[in-house]
Design a protein around this motif. Structure first.
Motif, PDB file in Angstrom:
ATOM      1  N   GLU A  10       0.784  -1.121  -0.118  1.00  0.00           N
ATOM      2  CA  GLU A  10      -0.019  -0.020  -0.168  1.00  0.00           C
ATOM      3  C   GLU A  10       0.727   1.311   0.054  1.00  0.00           C
ATOM      4  OE1 GLU A  10      -3.733   1.930   2.634  1.00  0.00           O
ATOM      5  OE2 GLU A  10      -2.685   0.140   3.233  1.00  0.00           O
ATOM      6  N   GLU A  11       1.956   1.373   0.751  1.00  0.00           N
ATOM      7  CA  GLU A  11       2.833   2.503   0.967  1.00  0.00           C
ATOM      8  C   GLU A  11       3.578   2.595  -0.466  1.00  0.00           C
ATOM      9  OE1 GLU A  11       4.694   1.090   4.500  1.00  0.00           O
ATOM     10  OE2 GLU A  11       4.563   2.861   5.311  1.00  0.00           O
ATOM     11  N   LEU A  12       4.091   1.397  -1.141  1.00  0.00           N
ATOM     12  CA  LEU A  12       4.604   1.425  -2.369  1.00  0.00           C
ATOM     13  C   LEU A  12       3.627   2.202  -3.507  1.00  0.00           C
ATOM     14  CD1 LEU A  12       6.400  -2.004  -2.541  1.00  0.00           C
ATOM     15  CD2 LEU A  12       7.315   0.385  -2.156  1.00  0.00           C
ATOM     16  N   GLY A  13       2.457   1.707  -3.470  1.00  0.00           N
ATOM     17  CA  GLY A  13       1.536   2.292  -4.301  1.00  0.00           C
ATOM     18  C   GLY A  13       1.398   3.923  -4.257  1.00  0.00           C
ATOM     19  N   TYR A  14       1.289   4.248  -2.814  1.00  0.00           N
ATOM     20  CA  TYR A  14       1.183   5.675  -2.457  1.00  0.00           C
ATOM     21  C   TYR A  14       2.362   6.321  -3.108  1.00  0.00           C
ATOM     22  CZ  TYR A  14       0.242   9.994   0.038  1.00  0.00           C
ATOM     23  OH  TYR A  14      -0.026  11.301   0.309  1.00  0.00           O
ATOM     24  N   ALA A  15       3.675   5.869  -2.955  1.00  0.00           N
ATOM     25  CA  ALA A  15       4.700   6.671  -3.412  1.00  0.00           C
ATOM     26  C   ALA A  15       4.920   6.851  -4.942  1.00  0.00           C
ATOM     27  CB  ALA A  15       6.002   5.839  -3.039  1.00  0.00           C
ATOM     28  N   ALA A  16       4.176   5.820  -5.580  1.00  0.00           N
ATOM     29  CA  ALA A  16       4.219   5.936  -7.042  1.00  0.00           C
ATOM     30  C   ALA A  16       3.064   6.506  -7.680  1.00  0.00           C
ATOM     31  CB  ALA A  16       4.046   4.508  -7.480  1.00  0.00           C
ATOM     32  N   THR A  17       1.824   6.837  -7.090  1.00  0.00           N
ATOM     33  CA  THR A  17       0.645   7.376  -7.543  1.00  0.00           C
ATOM     34  C   THR A  17       0.169   8.751  -7.142  1.00  0.00           C
ATOM     35  OG1 THR A  17      -0.633   6.175  -6.010  1.00  0.00           O
ATOM     36  CG2 THR A  17      -0.179   5.064  -8.143  1.00  0.00           C
ATOM     37  N   HIS A  18       0.687   9.175  -6.001  1.00  0.00           N
ATOM     38  CA  HIS A  18       0.416  10.531  -5.438  1.00  0.00           C
ATOM     39  C   HIS A  18       1.262  11.602  -5.689  1.00  0.00           C
ATOM     40  CE1 HIS A  18      -2.484   7.871  -3.495  1.00  0.00           C
ATOM     41  NE2 HIS A  18      -3.212   8.879  -2.984  1.00  0.00           N
ATOM     42  N   LYS A  19       1.001  12.918  -5.698  1.00  0.00           N
ATOM     43  CA  LYS A  19       1.497  14.070  -5.870  1.00  0.00           C
ATOM     44  C   LYS A  19       1.983  14.861  -4.550  1.00  0.00           C
ATOM     45  CE  LYS A  19       1.225  16.878  -9.238  1.00  0.00           C
ATOM     46  NZ  LYS A  19       0.552  17.908  -9.955  1.00  0.00           N
ATOM     47  N   LEU A  20       1.066  14.523  -3.717  1.00  0.00           N
ATOM     48  CA  LEU A  20       1.399  14.984  -2.297  1.00  0.00           C
ATOM     49  C   LEU A  20       1.868  14.177  -1.206  1.00  0.00           C
ATOM     50  CD1 LEU A  20      -2.040  17.330  -2.108  1.00  0.00           C
ATOM     51  CD2 LEU A  20       0.664  18.026  -2.899  1.00  0.00           C
ATOM     52  N   PRO A  21       2.640  14.611  -0.131  1.00  0.00           N
ATOM     53  CA  PRO A  21       3.232  13.539   0.808  1.00  0.00           C
ATOM     54  C   PRO A  21       2.133  12.742   1.579  1.00  0.00           C
ATOM     55  CG  PRO A  21       3.678  15.785   1.310  1.00  0.00           C
ATOM     56  CD  PRO A  21       3.079  15.892   0.217  1.00  0.00           C
ATOM     57  N   GLN A  22       2.571  11.918   2.308  1.00  0.00           N
ATOM     58  CA  GLN A  22       2.088  11.565   3.536  1.00  0.00           C
ATOM     59  C   GLN A  22       2.519  12.536   4.810  1.00  0.00           C
ATOM     60  OE1 GLN A  22       3.289   7.012   2.928  1.00  0.00           O
ATOM     61  NE2 GLN A  22       1.226   6.813   3.166  1.00  0.00           N
ATOM     62  N   VAL A  23       1.746  12.299   5.664  1.00  0.00           N
ATOM     63  CA  VAL A  23       1.911  13.409   7.070  1.00  0.00           C
ATOM     64  C   VAL A  23       2.448  12.502   7.969  1.00  0.00           C
ATOM     65  CG1 VAL A  23       0.904  14.892   8.618  1.00  0.00           C
ATOM     66  CG2 VAL A  23       0.046  14.846   6.239  1.00  0.00           C
ATOM     67  N   THR A  24       3.784  12.890   8.370  1.00  0.00           N
ATOM     68  CA  THR A  24       4.496  12.246   9.338  1.00  0.00           C
ATOM     69  C   THR A  24       5.114  13.197  10.132  1.00  0.00           C
ATOM     70  OG1 THR A  24       6.592  12.308   8.205  1.00  0.00           O
ATOM     71  CG2 THR A  24       5.008  10.309   7.717  1.00  0.00           C
ATOM     72  N   LEU A  25       5.913  12.739  11.260  1.00  0.00           N
ATOM     73  CA  LEU A  25       6.597  13.631  12.163  1.00  0.00           C
ATOM     74  C   LEU A  25       7.648  14.412  11.449  1.00  0.00           C
ATOM     75  CD1 LEU A  25       7.175  14.694  15.099  1.00  0.00           C
ATOM     76  CD2 LEU A  25       8.679  12.803  15.371  1.00  0.00           C
ATOM     77  N   LEU A  26       8.222  13.763  10.607  1.00  0.00           N
ATOM     78  CA  LEU A  26       9.343  14.500   9.791  1.00  0.00           C
ATOM     79  C   LEU A  26       8.579  15.859   8.738  1.00  0.00           C
ATOM     80  CD1 LEU A  26      12.171  15.224   8.681  1.00  0.00           C
ATOM     81  CD2 LEU A  26      11.801  13.087   7.354  1.00  0.00           C
ATOM     82  N   TYR A  27       7.318  15.368   8.604  1.00  0.00           N
ATOM     83  CA  TYR A  27       6.472  16.361   7.630  1.00  0.00           C
ATOM     84  C   TYR A  27       6.483  17.798   8.298  1.00  0.00           C
ATOM     85  CZ  TYR A  27       2.669  18.534   5.211  1.00  0.00           C
ATOM     86  OH  TYR A  27       1.974  19.505   4.529  1.00  0.00           O
ATOM     87  N   TRP A  28       6.259  17.727   9.596  1.00  0.00           N
ATOM     88  CA  TRP A  28       5.941  18.773  10.600  1.00  0.00           C
ATOM     89  C   TRP A  28       7.162  19.207  10.788  1.00  0.00           C
ATOM     90  CZ3 TRP A  28       1.255  20.526  10.062  1.00  0.00           C
ATOM     91  CH2 TRP A  28       0.359  19.803   9.855  1.00  0.00           C
ATOM     92  N   VAL A  29       8.180  18.764  10.930  1.00  0.00           N
ATOM     93  CA  VAL A  29       9.539  19.271  11.362  1.00  0.00           C
ATOM     94  C   VAL A  29      10.019  20.099  10.188  1.00  0.00           C
ATOM     95  CG1 VAL A  29      11.982  18.830  11.654  1.00  0.00           C
ATOM     96  CG2 VAL A  29      10.262  17.452  12.894  1.00  0.00           C
TER      97      VAL A  29
END
Length: 286
Positions: A10-29
């Protein structure tokens, strides 16, 4: 993330098909570093380099449009493109807010200056009125967004129209955040450190609500996104303003350089991670 630490399908599919990032702790940093850099960078152009609010707004808005076109034309998620737009909306939002709210009075111009750059010095409508106008524009944007039927969740934004609405909301929210941050720092009596502490507490409450069942994550995301901008504004002012005004007196050059290093490092790490996910996705699909 799979139990063994590898990416699941599922994560691999997200990385390949989406233009906006997943929201993680690093995202907020990275987001906080970008919005703080947007404050110090915007002030560097308008005040330190003395281009003024008007010229700086025109120039930075043009740069924002260039970065936005690159992001919208991309077919997949490119961290450098995404975070370039976040940074340019923060910088443009800083000078737009200053142009709306400030004027050429001694309250805003230091060292006895009577003007700043070419063109109008500012509309001088004040932080409360400016924040009210921007809040209304943000509400209208969300109302239009809802009427289109496109999802608000960043992980579900895949169409051009939805992404255009997303970036419109980002630009307005970053401009609004600057007005709120400047109001807390300059007009509320809290000062730079006090304003930053208040926003930090509110963000901590939002983070705690993430673990409360029934609270929509999309609402929490947008609340946190809006509030991290005034956090960046107050922290940026605290870093750069002179000690006589309650700041640390580091100046816009030094503070911007440190923040740029932090942001570039974070974006570089995310870029490497995204490339790894994409390669694994291609291999899994083969």
């Amino acid at each position: 993330m799979a139990p063994d630490g590898d990416l699941d399908l599922e994560e691999l599919g997200y990385a390949a098909t989406h233009k906006l990032p997943q929201v993680t702790l690093l995202y907020w940093v990275i987001k906080i570093a970008a919005t703080t850099l947007g404050e110090t960078g915007g002030d560097m152009f308008s005040q330190t380099l003395k281009f003024g609010y008007f010229l700086s707004t025109v120039a930075l808005f043009a740069i924002f449009l260039v970065s936005l076109v690159a992001q919208l034309r991309a077919k997949s998620y490119h961290p450098a493109f995404y975070w370039a737009v976040i940074l340019t909306t923060s910088m443009a939002g800083t000078t737009i807010s200053d142009f709306m709210n400030r004027d050429a009075s001694a309250k805003y111009l230091s060292n006895g200056a009577t003007s700043l750059g070419w063109g109008p010095q500012g509309l001088g409508i004040g932080y409360p009125v400016g924040a009210a106008i921007l809040s209304s524009l943000l509400i209208i944007t969300f109302a239009v967004w809802r009427a289109t039927g496109h999802p608000f969740s960043i992980t579900k934004i895949t169409s051009f129209k939805a992404e255009a609405l997303f970036w419109t909301a980002i630009l307005i929210s970053n401009t609004l955040g600057t007005s709120l941050g400047d109001f807390l720092s300059d007009s509320s009596g809290l000062g730079y450190a006090g304003g930053a502490a208040l926003i930090a507490v509110l963000i901590a409450i939002i983070a705690a609500l993430y673990f409360v069942e029934g609270v929509p994550n999309t609402v929490l995301f947008w609340a946190a996104f809006v509030l991290t901008r005034p956090l960046g504004a107050t922290v940026g002012d605290y870093f750069t303003k002179p000690t006589i005004k309650g700041g640390l007196g580091l100046g816009t050059y030094g503070a911007s350089a440190v923040l740029a290093i932090i942001m570039i490092g974070g974006v570089a790490w995310v870029t490497l991670q995204t490339r790894r996910e994409t390669k694994l996705a291609v291999a899994a699909a083969a």
